[in-house]
Design a protein around this motif. Structure first.
Motif, PDB file in Angstrom:
ATOM      1  N   ALA A 136       0.827  -1.210   0.000  1.00  0.00           N
ATOM      2  CA  ALA A 136       0.000   0.000   0.000  1.00  0.00           C
ATOM      3  C   ALA A 136       0.861   1.261   0.000  1.00  0.00           C
ATOM      4  CB  ALA A 136      -0.929  -0.016   1.212  1.00  0.00           C
ATOM      5  N   THR A 179     -11.714   7.842   4.916  1.00  0.00           N
ATOM      6  CA  THR A 179     -11.681   6.449   5.362  1.00  0.00           C
ATOM      7  C   THR A 179     -12.113   5.475   4.277  1.00  0.00           C
ATOM      8  OG1 THR A 179     -13.905   6.716   6.292  1.00  0.00           O
ATOM      9  CG2 THR A 179     -12.045   7.017   7.794  1.00  0.00           C
ATOM     10  N   TYR A 224     -10.768   4.986   1.363  1.00  0.00           N
ATOM     11  CA  TYR A 224      -9.746   4.612   0.390  1.00  0.00           C
ATOM     12  C   TYR A 224      -9.382   3.137   0.412  1.00  0.00           C
ATOM     13  CZ  TYR A 224      -8.953   9.324  -1.190  1.00  0.00           C
ATOM     14  OH  TYR A 224      -9.128  10.560  -1.764  1.00  0.00           O
ATOM     15  N   THR A 225      -9.413   2.506   1.570  1.00  0.00           N
ATOM     16  CA  THR A 225      -9.129   1.070   1.606  1.00  0.00           C
ATOM     17  C   THR A 225     -10.168   0.303   0.798  1.00  0.00           C
ATOM     18  OG1 THR A 225      -8.086   1.244   3.777  1.00  0.00           O
ATOM     19  CG2 THR A 225      -8.816  -0.930   3.089  1.00  0.00           C
ATOM     20  N   ASP A 245      -9.415   0.820  -2.934  1.00  0.00           N
ATOM     21  CA  ASP A 245      -8.277   0.010  -3.386  1.00  0.00           C
ATOM     22  C   ASP A 245      -8.652  -1.462  -3.477  1.00  0.00           C
ATOM     23  OD1 ASP A 245      -6.694   2.253  -3.544  1.00  0.00           O
ATOM     24  OD2 ASP A 245      -5.816   1.999  -1.547  1.00  0.00           O
ATOM     25  N   LEU A 246      -9.421  -1.942  -2.511  1.00  0.00           N
ATOM     26  CA  LEU A 246      -9.848  -3.339  -2.541  1.00  0.00           C
ATOM     27  C   LEU A 246     -10.751  -3.605  -3.739  1.00  0.00           C
ATOM     28  CD1 LEU A 246     -10.029  -6.134  -1.255  1.00  0.00           C
ATOM     29  CD2 LEU A 246     -11.871  -5.265   0.209  1.00  0.00           C
ATOM     30  N   LEU A 257      -6.239  -7.113   4.275  1.00  0.00           N
ATOM     31  CA  LEU A 257      -7.079  -5.981   4.658  1.00  0.00           C
ATOM     32  C   LEU A 257      -6.440  -5.159   5.770  1.00  0.00           C
ATOM     33  CD1 LEU A 257     -10.586  -7.704   4.669  1.00  0.00           C
ATOM     34  CD2 LEU A 257      -9.479  -6.456   2.818  1.00  0.00           C
ATOM     35  N   ALA A 279      -3.533  -2.930   4.636  1.00  0.00           N
ATOM     36  CA  ALA A 279      -4.001  -1.723   3.949  1.00  0.00           C
ATOM     37  C   ALA A 279      -4.617  -0.726   4.926  1.00  0.00           C
ATOM     38  CB  ALA A 279      -5.009  -2.105   2.877  1.00  0.00           C
ATOM     39  N   LEU A 280      -5.356  -1.220   5.908  1.00  0.00           N
ATOM     40  CA  LEU A 280      -5.978  -0.339   6.892  1.00  0.00           C
ATOM     41  C   LEU A 280      -4.933   0.362   7.754  1.00  0.00           C
ATOM     42  CD1 LEU A 280      -8.989  -2.562   8.013  1.00  0.00           C
ATOM     43  CD2 LEU A 280      -9.131  -0.402   6.778  1.00  0.00           C
ATOM     44  N   ASP A 325      -3.645   3.224   5.958  1.00  0.00           N
ATOM     45  CA  ASP A 325      -4.620   4.312   6.023  1.00  0.00           C
ATOM     46  C   ASP A 325      -4.446   5.134   7.296  1.00  0.00           C
ATOM     47  OD1 ASP A 325      -5.839   4.105   3.625  1.00  0.00           O
ATOM     48  OD2 ASP A 325      -7.602   3.027   4.327  1.00  0.00           O
ATOM     49  N   SER A 359     -13.382   2.644   8.804  1.00  0.00           N
ATOM     50  CA  SER A 359     -12.861   2.103   7.542  1.00  0.00           C
ATOM     51  C   SER A 359     -13.439   0.737   7.211  1.00  0.00           C
ATOM     52  CB  SER A 359     -11.333   1.996   7.607  1.00  0.00           C
ATOM     53  OG  SER A 359     -10.734   3.251   7.739  1.00  0.00           O
ATOM     54  N   THR A 382     -14.677  -0.867   3.601  1.00  0.00           N
ATOM     55  CA  THR A 382     -14.020  -2.088   3.122  1.00  0.00           C
ATOM     56  C   THR A 382     -15.055  -3.154   2.790  1.00  0.00           C
ATOM     57  OG1 THR A 382     -12.120  -1.577   4.536  1.00  0.00           O
ATOM     58  CG2 THR A 382     -12.245  -3.799   3.636  1.00  0.00           C
TER      59      THR A 382
END
Length: 280
Positions: A43, A100, A102-103, A106-107, A130, A133-134, A137, A181, A185
């Protein structure tokens, strides 16, 4: 073991079957921390190669703070300097809450590109993709917060709670944002495109942000609206953040933010993992 026999026109060669199999040991399965670190690094590299995705973190918060302070400060509080003391903690909460998503974005991109299916076939702890990536963030949220506070200090913001108060406010924002987030997600696993996710997040976050105490004192609102504002999670967080920064925070305010964060995580983290494991 049965011998393997290779024949051609001129000769016959016999050798053990075991020699045809690699004798070296398999690499050890990566640990949970190593896997989370690998996905967090991925990330971070994405930010390095696509730096324009940081505009929402660096440029937009500055625009929001300057615009609301100098356009509405005089009308709402009678003084831009006085309004800044009230506004900056609220704008900080609003800015971090809105990024919040963005994760989830991206997923959703990984799913559309097929990378998601490859990750699920690897011998790794599945939630690591996950969580890594979080955690990145959280770095993004920290950058946005530091920029906002730095600009606020230049404009005249003076936190009466001092450094400890500001630090406590930032920790509270990061905890809440991490829990929030998980919602985006989960939606990133459900919706078909990143545009759909952005639209959904906008439809949810815009009312929650503006029907809160981010911009105005709830006592100035109609009585029928004050009830919703008082239970709005954004208002609960903004109240605690203001309390930390101005040295008036209470244990009750902190506990309510933690309770909301735990509830969001307890509901959406398992739901997200269920979707992650069963995504087709």
């Amino acid at each position: 073991m049965t011998d393997y026999i290779e024949q051609d026109a001129s000769r016959t060669v016999e050798f053990p079957m075991s020699e045809t199999i690699a004798s070296s040991k398999r690499p050890a399965r990566p640990t949970v921390l190593a896997t989370i670190g690998a996905f967090a690094t991925r990330a971070l590299l994405r930010i390095k190669h696509v730096p324009e995705q940081m505009f929402d973190v660096t440029l937009f918060p500055v625009i929001f703070l300057l615009m609301f302070t100098y356009l509405f400060g005089g009308a709402i509080a009678g003084s831009t300097a006085e309004y800044l003391q009230f506004l900056l903690p609220g704008i900080l909460v609003m800015t971090v809450s809105q990024i919040t998503m963005y994760t989830g974005i991206d997923l959703n991109n990984d799913i559309r590109k097929g990378i998601f299916d490859r990750f699920r076939t690897l011998p790794i702890w599945l939630p690591a993709a996950l969580i890594g990536a979080l955690l990145v963030d959280v770095i993004r949220y920290s950058i946005a917060s530091i920029i906002m506070i730095g600009l606020g200090l230049l404009l005249g913001f003076r936190p009466e709670g001092g450094f400890i108060g500001v630090l406590g406010a930032l920790v509270l924002i990061l905890i809440f944002s991490f829990s929030l987030s998980w919602i985006w997600t989960a939606l990133g696993l459900i919706v078909r495109s990143e545009k759909s996710l952005m639209m959904l997040s906008f439809l949810v976050m815009m009312p929650l942000t503006f029907i809160s105490n981010v911009f105005v004192d709830p006592s100035t609102l109609p009585s029928w609206l004050q009830g919703f504002v008082s239970i709005n999670p954004i208002s609960i967080l903004a109240t605690a953040v203001r309390g930390f920064m101005h040295g008036t925070v209470t244990a009750e305010q902190i506990i309510w933010v933690l309770v909301v964060s735990v509830i969001l995580t307890a509901i959406f983290a398992p739901f997200t993992m269920y979707l992650y494991r069963n995504k087709e």
